[in-house]
Design a protein around this motif. Structure first.
Motif, PDB file in Angstrom:
ATOM      1  N   SER A  10       4.084  -7.231  -3.510  1.00  0.00           N
ATOM      2  CA  SER A  10       3.943  -7.179  -2.050  1.00  0.00           C
ATOM      3  C   SER A  10       3.902  -8.569  -1.424  1.00  0.00           C
ATOM      4  N   GLU A  81       7.046  -2.064   7.731  1.00  0.00           N
ATOM      5  CA  GLU A  81       6.865  -0.701   7.198  1.00  0.00           C
ATOM      6  C   GLU A  81       6.860   0.333   8.322  1.00  0.00           C
ATOM      7  N   ARG A 102       7.255   3.949  -0.394  1.00  0.00           N
ATOM      8  CA  ARG A 102       5.897   4.062  -0.925  1.00  0.00           C
ATOM      9  C   ARG A 102       5.820   5.114  -2.026  1.00  0.00           C
ATOM     10  N   TRP A 108       4.565  -0.081  -3.522  1.00  0.00           N
ATOM     11  CA  TRP A 108       5.975  -0.175  -3.148  1.00  0.00           C
ATOM     12  C   TRP A 108       6.871   0.088  -4.357  1.00  0.00           C
ATOM     13  N   TYR A 126       7.300   6.557   4.488  1.00  0.00           N
ATOM     14  CA  TYR A 126       7.143   5.147   4.852  1.00  0.00           C
ATOM     15  C   TYR A 126       8.074   4.298   3.998  1.00  0.00           C
ATOM     16  N   HIS A 127       8.795   3.377   4.644  1.00  0.00           N
ATOM     17  CA  HIS A 127       9.790   2.560   3.942  1.00  0.00           C
ATOM     18  C   HIS A 127      10.054   1.271   4.715  1.00  0.00           C
ATOM     19  N   ARG A 128      10.874   0.432   4.106  1.00  0.00           N
ATOM     20  CA  ARG A 128      11.338  -0.792   4.756  1.00  0.00           C
ATOM     21  C   ARG A 128      12.628  -1.221   4.067  1.00  0.00           C
ATOM     22  N   ARG A 154       3.858   1.820  10.626  1.00  0.00           N
ATOM     23  CA  ARG A 154       2.735   2.461   9.955  1.00  0.00           C
ATOM     24  C   ARG A 154       1.450   2.262  10.739  1.00  0.00           C
TER      25      ARG A 154
END
Ligand code: KMT
Ligand code: NI
Length: 173
Positions: A10, A81, A102, A108, A126-128, A154
Motif C-alpha cells: 500500500s 479508492e 479489495r 489490495w 472498491y477498486h482503483r 470510499r
C-alpha cells in the motif's frame, strides 16, 4: 487459468509493480466477483457485450502524450479508492496498467492487465486504477445507455449504499 495478477503493497510509487510474489488464479478473482478474460479476437468482446446487453463502447488512451498536462492529475484521481453503481468493463487494446481491488480481508489485490485482457469489476466493489512505469494504456470501455461511472470515494456512509450492500452480501459474507 493463470492470470497476470499479483497482490500489492500500500506504500510507495503507485506505478511500480508491488509484486507480493503470490500469484492469483482467475478463480480467486471470481470469488470477489471480478471476471477476467483473455480475448485475442475482438469477436469475443462482441459476444460478451451482446450477452450482457452492452450496446456502446469507446476508447480511452491514458498517457502524457494524449492527455498533456492533466495526465498526472488524472492518474492520481484514477488511483483514489472508489466504487461505482454499475459494472466497469475494460478491454485493453495496448500498453499496460493495474487495477487494484479489495480482498475479503480488505487487502489490495493487484491485477496486471495488458493487450487482449478484459476485466469486469462488479458494481459496488472498491477498486482503483493506475498506469505502470511505462505511462501508457489504451482501453476500450463498454457501457449500456448512460454509464454511471461517477466514482464514489470510499467512505463509511457508503456502507448503506444499495449497490455496496448488494456487493457485500453477494461476495464478502
Ligand atoms: C477507470 O475506470 O479507472 C478508467 O477508466 C481508467 C482508464 S481505463 C484502463
Ligand atoms: Ni472505477
Amino acid at each position: 487459468i493463470p492470470t497476470p495478477s499479483k497482490a500489492t503493497a500500500s506504500i510507495g510509487d503507485q506505478r511500480l509493480p508491488h509484486d507480493s510474489g503470490r500469484d492469483l488464479a482467475a478463480a480467486d478473482l471470481e470469488k470477489l466477483g471480478v471476471l477476467y478474460y483473455r480475448l485475442p479476437d475482438v469477436s469475443g468482446v462482441d459476444e460478451l457485450a451482446s450477452q450482457r446487453g452492452y450496446r456502446n463502447r469507446d476508447e480511452i488512451t491514458v498517457s502524457p502524450e494524449k492527455m498533456g498536462a492533466v495526465y498526472e492529475d488524472k492518474v492520481k484521481s484514477f488511483f483514489h479508492e472508489h466504487l461505482h453503481e454499475d459494472e466497469e468493463i475494460r478491454y485493453i487494446r495496448d500498453g499496460r496498467g493495474y487495477f487494484d481491488v479489495r480482498s475479503k480481508g480488505d487487502d489490495w489485490v493487484r491485477i496486471q492487465l495488458e493487450k487482449d485482457d478484459l476485466i469486469i469489476l462488479p458494481a459496488g466493489i472498491y477498486h482503483r486504477f493506475t498506469t505502470d512505469a511505462d505511462n501508457y494504456i489504451q482501453a476500450m470501455r463498454l457501457f449500456k445507455d448512460e454509464p454511471k461511472w461517477t466514482p464514489l470515494n470510499r467512505a463509511p456512509e457508503l456502507d448503506s449504499n444499495e449497490h455496496r450492500q448488494g456487493y457485500v452480501s453477494q461476495f464478502l459474507k
